[in-house]
Design a protein around this motif. Structure first.
Motif, short mmCIF file in Angstrom:
data_model
loop_
_atom_site.label_atom_id
_atom_site.label_comp_id
_atom_site.label_asym_id
_atom_site.label_seq_id
_atom_site.Cartn_x
_atom_site.Cartn_y
_atom_site.Cartn_z
N TYR A 133 0.84 -1.21 0.00
CA TYR A 133 0.00 0.00 0.00
C TYR A 133 0.87 1.25 0.00
O TYR A 133 2.05 1.23 0.36
N ALA A 134 0.26 2.35 -0.39
CA ALA A 134 0.89 3.67 -0.28
C ALA A 134 -0.21 4.70 -0.07
O ALA A 134 -1.32 4.57 -0.59
N LEU A 135 0.11 5.71 0.71
CA LEU A 135 -0.78 6.85 0.94
C LEU A 135 -0.10 8.07 0.34
O LEU A 135 1.02 8.42 0.72
N ILE A 136 -0.77 8.70 -0.61
CA ILE A 136 -0.19 9.81 -1.37
C ILE A 136 -1.04 11.06 -1.18
O ILE A 136 -2.27 10.99 -1.17
N SER A 137 -0.37 12.20 -1.08
CA SER A 137 -1.08 13.47 -0.91
C SER A 137 -0.47 14.54 -1.80
O SER A 137 0.73 14.51 -2.09
N GLY A 138 -1.29 15.48 -2.21
CA GLY A 138 -0.80 16.62 -2.97
C GLY A 138 -0.14 17.63 -2.05
O GLY A 138 -0.57 18.79 -1.96
N GLY A 139 0.89 17.19 -1.35
CA GLY A 139 1.58 18.03 -0.37
C GLY A 139 0.91 17.98 0.98
O GLY A 139 0.06 17.12 1.25
N ALA A 140 1.28 18.89 1.84
CA ALA A 140 0.69 18.96 3.18
C ALA A 140 -0.76 19.42 3.10
O ALA A 140 -1.10 20.26 2.25
N PRO A 141 -1.64 18.90 3.96
CA PRO A 141 -3.05 19.32 3.94
C PRO A 141 -3.22 20.67 4.63
O PRO A 141 -3.28 20.76 5.85
N ASN A 147 -14.67 18.15 11.12
CA ASN A 147 -14.36 17.52 12.42
C ASN A 147 -12.94 17.81 12.91
O ASN A 147 -12.29 16.95 13.50
N GLY A 148 -12.46 19.02 12.65
CA GLY A 148 -11.15 19.40 13.15
C GLY A 148 -9.98 18.77 12.40
O GLY A 148 -8.85 18.79 12.89
N LEU A 149 -10.24 18.20 11.23
CA LEU A 149 -9.21 17.56 10.43
C LEU A 149 -8.86 18.43 9.21
O LEU A 149 -9.49 19.46 8.99
N CYS A 150 -7.88 18.00 8.44
CA CYS A 150 -7.36 18.82 7.35
C CYS A 150 -7.45 18.11 6.01
O CYS A 150 -7.51 16.88 5.94
N ARG A 151 -7.41 18.89 4.95
CA ARG A 151 -7.44 18.34 3.60
C ARG A 151 -6.56 19.18 2.68
O ARG A 151 -6.16 20.30 3.03
N THR A 152 -6.29 18.64 1.52
CA THR A 152 -5.60 19.41 0.50
C THR A 152 -6.65 20.17 -0.31
O THR A 152 -7.84 20.09 -0.02
N GLY A 153 -6.22 20.86 -1.37
CA GLY A 153 -7.16 21.61 -2.18
C GLY A 153 -7.88 20.72 -3.18
O GLY A 153 -7.74 19.49 -3.18
N LEU A 161 -5.65 13.36 -2.69
CA LEU A 161 -5.32 12.37 -1.66
C LEU A 161 -5.68 11.02 -2.25
O LEU A 161 -6.77 10.84 -2.80
N TRP A 162 -4.74 10.06 -2.16
CA TRP A 162 -4.92 8.77 -2.81
C TRP A 162 -4.53 7.62 -1.89
O TRP A 162 -3.55 7.70 -1.15
N ILE A 163 -5.28 6.52 -2.00
CA ILE A 163 -4.90 5.25 -1.39
C ILE A 163 -4.54 4.30 -2.52
O ILE A 163 -5.39 3.97 -3.35
N PHE A 164 -3.27 3.90 -2.57
CA PHE A 164 -2.75 2.99 -3.59
C PHE A 164 -2.65 1.57 -3.03
O PHE A 164 -2.37 1.39 -1.85
N SER A 180 -7.10 4.61 8.22
CA SER A 180 -6.78 4.89 9.63
C SER A 180 -5.45 5.64 9.75
O SER A 180 -5.32 6.58 10.55
N ILE A 181 -4.47 5.25 8.92
CA ILE A 181 -3.19 5.95 8.92
C ILE A 181 -3.39 7.40 8.50
O ILE A 181 -2.83 8.32 9.10
N ALA A 182 -4.20 7.60 7.46
CA ALA A 182 -4.45 8.96 6.97
C ALA A 182 -5.13 9.81 8.04
O ALA A 182 -4.77 10.98 8.24
N GLN A 183 -6.09 9.24 8.74
CA GLN A 183 -6.78 9.99 9.78
C GLN A 183 -5.84 10.33 10.92
O GLN A 183 -5.88 11.44 11.46
N THR A 184 -4.97 9.40 11.28
CA THR A 184 -3.99 9.65 12.33
C THR A 184 -3.05 10.79 11.94
O THR A 184 -2.62 11.58 12.79
N LYS A 185 -2.78 10.91 10.65
CA LYS A 185 -1.93 11.99 10.15
C LYS A 185 -2.66 13.33 10.13
O LYS A 185 -2.04 14.37 9.90
#
Length: 211
Positions: A133-141, A147-153, A161-164, A180-185
């Motif tokens: 697996y890999a978790l990919i993001s368009g940079g920092a969110p 719910n107090g969490l972050c996202r990219t544009g 944001l991708w789950i490979f 779960s890893i993404a949410q922890t991040k």
């Protein structure tokens, strides 16, 4: 007035600090291994260049070049996606990536004809070759999500944001682990949409680029 103060305090209590404190990409990343085989996208966020209508049989392949291109790119990127009716969207030979920091999985992606100054961040947040697996993001969110969490544009640069997974067939347990890893991040998972990887054609060796 007292009620307004309570509402304001409540809102500020769940307000996100984006990106989350200490947020970073992966450490000790093996780019050669990551690029050695195709990836199949199981979930992805919608962006201006990845509408939900193209969430069928999405794949990504990476080829590390022997030398940089004229504009300074190091990796050829081949993306493939389909619509429900079978229409193919193939990036062909257009998309390339620049290595910003190989050990921390920080890349920048753009069309081969665009100077790397204008390419967009593409970060490997987590990756496990053994588990596939890999978790990919368009940079920092950097955007505040739910719910107090972050996202990219949702545009081009700084988006996505991708789950490979290495296996094309969906492994729900693995997908949930990466979520779960993404949410922890600190990522807002509500932006992720499923990709249908059923009834897909084999990856073509030479597919037609479709605009």
């Amino acid at each position: 007035m007292f009620r307004s103060v309570l509402v304001a305090l409540s809102s500020s209590a769940v307000a996100a600090t984006c990106p989350p404190q200490g947020f970073d990409s992966i450490q000790n990343f093996d780019l050669a291994m990551f690029a050695s085989k195709p990836w199949y996208i199981q979930q992805q966020a919608e962006t201006s260049y990845l509408p939900k209508s193209q969430n069928y049989c999405v794949s990504a392949e990476y080829t590390v070049l022997d030398k940089k291109t004229t504009l300074g790119y190091d990796i050829k990127v081949h993306n493939l996606a389909y619509e429900k009716d079978g229409k193919v969207h193939d990036s062909g030979d257009v998309i390339y990536a620049k290595i910003v920091d190989a050990k921390t999985g920080k890349l920048e992606v753009g069309p081969y004809f665009v100077p790397t100054l204008f390419s967009g961040a593409y970060w490997v947040i987590d990756y496990d070759e053994h588990e596939g697996y890999a978790l990919i993001s368009g940079g920092a969110p950097t955007k505040e999500g739910q719910n107090g969490l972050c996202r990219t544009g949702t545009g081009v640069n700084g988006a996505g944001l991708w789950i490979f997974s290495r296996q094309q067939a969906r492994n729900e347990q693995l997908v949930q682990k990466v979520r779960s890893i993404a949410q922890t991040k600190g990522f807002d998972l509500t932006v992720l949409n499923d990709v249908d990887q059923s009834k897909c054609k084999p990856l073509p060796s030479d597919a037609l680029f479709v605009v």
